[in-house]
Design an enzyme around this catalytic site. Structure first.
Site, PDB file in Angstrom:
ATOM      1  N   ARG A 252       0.835  -1.206   0.000  1.00 34.19           N
ATOM      2  CA  ARG A 252       0.000   0.000   0.000  1.00 34.19           C
ATOM      3  C   ARG A 252       0.874   1.262   0.000  1.00 34.19           C
ATOM      4  NH1 ARG A 252      -5.861  -0.431   2.468  1.00 34.19           N
ATOM      5  NH2 ARG A 252      -6.359  -2.570   1.886  1.00 34.19           N
TER       6      ARG A 252
ATOM      7  N   ASN B 129      -7.556   9.843   9.220  1.00 32.68           N
ATOM      8  CA  ASN B 129      -8.449   9.397   8.160  1.00 32.68           C
ATOM      9  C   ASN B 129      -8.643   7.882   8.139  1.00 32.68           C
ATOM     10  OD1 ASN B 129      -9.611   9.742   5.191  1.00 32.68           O
ATOM     11  ND2 ASN B 129      -8.031   8.156   5.094  1.00 32.68           N
TER      12      ASN B 129
ATOM     13  N   TYR C 171     -19.215  -0.763  13.476  1.00 29.88           N
ATOM     14  CA  TYR C 171     -18.675   0.405  12.778  1.00 29.88           C
ATOM     15  C   TYR C 171     -19.307   1.685  13.311  1.00 29.88           C
ATOM     16  CZ  TYR C 171     -17.812   3.713   8.971  1.00 29.88           C
ATOM     17  OH  TYR C 171     -17.448   4.809   8.239  1.00 29.88           O
TER      18      TYR C 171
ATOM     19  N   LYS D 201     -17.356   4.818  15.253  1.00 31.17           N
ATOM     20  CA  LYS D 201     -17.342   6.211  14.806  1.00 31.17           C
ATOM     21  C   LYS D 201     -17.923   7.136  15.876  1.00 31.17           C
ATOM     22  CE  LYS D 201     -15.200   5.816  10.964  1.00 31.17           C
ATOM     23  NZ  LYS D 201     -13.853   6.415  10.820  1.00 31.17           N
TER      24      LYS D 201
ATOM     25  N   THR E 203     -15.728   4.998  -2.915  1.00 34.38           N
ATOM     26  CA  THR E 203     -14.383   4.470  -2.707  1.00 34.38           C
ATOM     27  C   THR E 203     -14.511   2.966  -2.515  1.00 34.38           C
ATOM     28  OG1 THR E 203     -14.527   4.740  -0.308  1.00 34.38           O
ATOM     29  CG2 THR E 203     -13.623   6.604  -1.572  1.00 34.38           C
TER      30      THR E 203
END
Length: 256
Positions: A37, A81, A153, A157, A186
């Protein structure tokens, strides 16, 4: 010109943030999970100041990433991010004994925040799904409930938003904000998402680059530059204290 560090910036919104900030003349240090990556990050943005690697699902690697990032600093802006989505079909525990989504989305940004000097501008990426997050200090990792990846998730957050607001409260001289980028096309957002990646990066770039009063204010939950009201737990100081206490227990690291 500012020096900026962006986690999770080999692809998607993070890579687009780097691209836009580089185009504005800033120095950008990017981060990738591994060497493959990292090569992708360099291909996407060959003019970056440095590419750092580290798997945020590992406390050891996250700690090493903080040290490597500090060597490339100091930073005027840090953009947290990196994150995992909620598509995991089953609960996965890391080598550190933590649920993986919670570790990457909450524990890792906590560690990086604690181990690096707080920048004048700090930006944490949340999601509109934080509104559906559950605040339960006795089960932050969903270990007592039937597994639901999207709920994990959403919870993560919410917890990240709480952490960001606590950092804002502890550092009133800094501009610390939370951004919901929207549903972005994305790899994480998927092909059915309705907004392009450029729009998903726009608010973060504005917060990092602009000297407008609206861009340099602190302690806000933003989407498309507009302030929104977060999940009520985000503004609950006692709840935020409880979250930080649990993060200290998980990592052994105390906020400075």
């Amino acid at each position: 010109m500012s020096r900026i560090f962006i986690t999770g910036s080999s692809q998607g919104i993070g890579a687009e943030c780097a691209r836009q900030l580089l185009a504005l003349g800033h120095e950008v240090v990017v981060h990738a999970r591994d060497d493959a990556r990292a090569a992708a990050a360099l291909d996407a943005n060959p003019s970056v100041a440095a590419v750092l690697t580290g798997d945020l699902a590992s406390i050891e690697q996250t700690t090493a990433l903080a040290a490597a990032a500090n060597e490339q600093g100091p930073y005027d802006v840090i953009i947290h991010n990196a994150g995992l989505g909620g598509d995991a079909p089953e609960r996965v525990t890391t080598a550190d004994g933590l649920e993986r989504i919670y570790q990457v989305n909450v524990v890792a940004p906590y560690l990086l925040t604690a181990l690096m000097p707080v920048a004048k501008r700090m930006i944490y990426l949340t999601s509109g799904l934080e509104a559906d997050g559950h605040w339960n200090p006795y089960d932050l990792q969903g270990s007592t409930r039937e597994w639901n990846g999207m709920q994990a998730y959403s919870d993560s957050k919410l917890h990240l938003s709480m952490l960001a607001f606590e950092i804002a409260a502890l550092n009133p001289d800094c501009a610390v904000n939370v951004v919901d980028p929207g549903w972005i096309r994305t790899r994480m957002g998927g092909s059915e998402a309705w907004d392009p990646v450029e729009l998903g990066a726009e608010t973060q770039v504005w917060l990092a680059d602009s000297d407008e009063p609206e861009a340099t204010a602190t302690g806000r939950y933003l989407k498309r530059r507009e302030e929104l009201e977060p999940n009520p737990a985000v503004r609950d100081a006692e709840a935020r204290d409880a979250l930080v206490y649990e993060l200290i227990k998980a990592t052994g690291v105390v906020l400075p």
